[in-house]
Design an enzyme around this catalytic site. Structure first.
Site, PDB file in Angstrom:
ATOM      1  N   SER A 189      74.496  74.095  51.911  1.00  0.00           N
ATOM      2  CA  SER A 189      75.013  75.079  50.953  1.00  0.00           C
ATOM      3  C   SER A 189      75.348  76.368  51.677  1.00  0.00           C
ATOM      4  O   SER A 189      74.761  76.690  52.722  1.00  0.00           O
ATOM      5  CB  SER A 189      73.970  75.364  49.868  1.00  0.00           C
ATOM      6  OG  SER A 189      74.357  76.458  49.053  1.00  0.00           O
ATOM      7  N   TYR A 202      65.402  77.648  47.093  1.00  0.00           N
ATOM      8  CA  TYR A 202      66.529  76.746  47.329  1.00  0.00           C
ATOM      9  C   TYR A 202      67.221  77.099  48.648  1.00  0.00           C
ATOM     10  O   TYR A 202      67.508  76.223  49.473  1.00  0.00           O
ATOM     11  CB  TYR A 202      67.503  76.846  46.159  1.00  0.00           C
ATOM     12  CG  TYR A 202      68.775  76.040  46.303  1.00  0.00           C
ATOM     13  CD1 TYR A 202      68.799  74.685  46.008  1.00  0.00           C
ATOM     14  CD2 TYR A 202      69.960  76.646  46.706  1.00  0.00           C
ATOM     15  CE1 TYR A 202      69.977  73.948  46.122  1.00  0.00           C
ATOM     16  CE2 TYR A 202      71.135  75.923  46.821  1.00  0.00           C
ATOM     17  CZ  TYR A 202      71.141  74.573  46.524  1.00  0.00           C
ATOM     18  OH  TYR A 202      72.306  73.854  46.646  1.00  0.00           O
TER      19      TYR A 202
END
Length: 296
Positions: A189, A202
């Site tokens: 990501s 995350y």
């Protein structure tokens, strides 16, 4: 004299504005996500670049995982998808789309946080499809955090066990069976490089995934196995309305990219096809951004 430009303008390929306020529980469901994400169901056209390959995609029921499964199947690969039992309806539709492409599709319900399940899906794929040479480690979990002081240990564990432990369990089981020419692709990501405070746990796992990819690429390169990552930016999937963001954040989702909008799963799938294909035969240890122009 300038030649006519037949290319589509990437700024208005999809929804240019943000997304309406909405919410749902984890895991996100497609029938509760509006507008419905585009996984390439109608648009993706294959060119045989993965003909005869056998792939396993974790988190393959919807979002980026479904788009990758569709693209792989239309490029000629048989595809197994791992998914949570609660996502069986979405998974069944993904398997149907794989089979509509003339390829074998396999549904593997379970939770990658479970070490036994995360390892077993490798053998179940090899048995069900007759082999495994593309492994896409895509299953992920994220949740909006008010701050570090209120981050519950149980939630921290859930993020780490889904995004890191599950990835490691499956990769560890797969590596002894991967032969030269095989490929591992991780869904990292932009959060690995531009972490948001509200996604701190995350983002930590995504940074760790980048380290995992680079280290494993060095380990497996001498065996002819390539390891890479795709780093998406803001992509509209069921995970987004299930993250817990308020209406304001959803209304602005993706608006801060240079292209001015969020991306769709269909726009990410081609990066996975490239990394799995012979066109990427000299690409390993790479992190390929699909971010609408946001730099890593």
């Amino acid at each position: 004299m300038s030649m006519p430009n037949n290319a589509d303008d990437p700024r208005d390929e999809y929804r240019e504005e943000g997304y309406p306020g909405q919410g749902q529980d984890q895991p996100g469901q497609l029938d509760q996500t509006w507008p419905r994400p585009d996984h390439g169901e109608q648009s993706y056209r294959g060119h045989g670049r993965l003909r005869g390959r056998k792939a396993l995609v974790t988190g393959g029921d919807s979002g980026i995982g479904r788009a990758v499964a569709i693209a792989f199947a239309r490029e000629g690969a048989d595809v197994a998808i791992a998914h949570l039992p609660e996502e069986q309806g979405d998974a069944d539709e993904t398997v149907r789309l794989i089979r509509d492409a003339g390829r074998e599709g396999l549904s593997l319900p379970g939770d990658v946080r479970d070490e036994a399940f995360a390892a077993q899906i490798v053998d179940r794929t090899r048995t069900g499809l007759g082999g495994l040479d593309i492994l896409v480690l895509n299953a992920g979990y994220q949740k909006d955090r008010a701050g570090l002081a209120t981050l519950e240990t149980a939630e921290f564990d859930r993020v780490l066990r889904t995004n890191l432990y599950g990835l490691m369990f499956t990769a560890r089981a797969a590596v002894p069976h991967l032969e030269a020419g095989a490929s591992i692709i991780v869904t990292a990501s932009i959060q690995a490089f531009q972490p948001s405070p509200t996604l701190i746990d995350y983002a930590m796992t995504k940074a760790a995934q980048v380290a995992f990819v680079r280290a494993l690429a060095e380990e497996l390169g001498p065996a002819g196995v390539r390891v890479n990552a795709v780093a998406p930016g803001p992509i509209w999937t069921p995970l987004i309305p299930a993250t817990g963001w308020d209406d304001q954040k959803l209304n602005a989702f993706g608006q801060d990219t240079p292209l001015g909008r969020a991306g769709q799963p269909a726009e990410v799938a081609g990066a996975y096809v490239y990394l799995a294909s012979e066109e990427a035969s000299y690409v390993s240890g790479a992190v390929l951004p699909v971010t609408g122009g946001k730099p890593l």
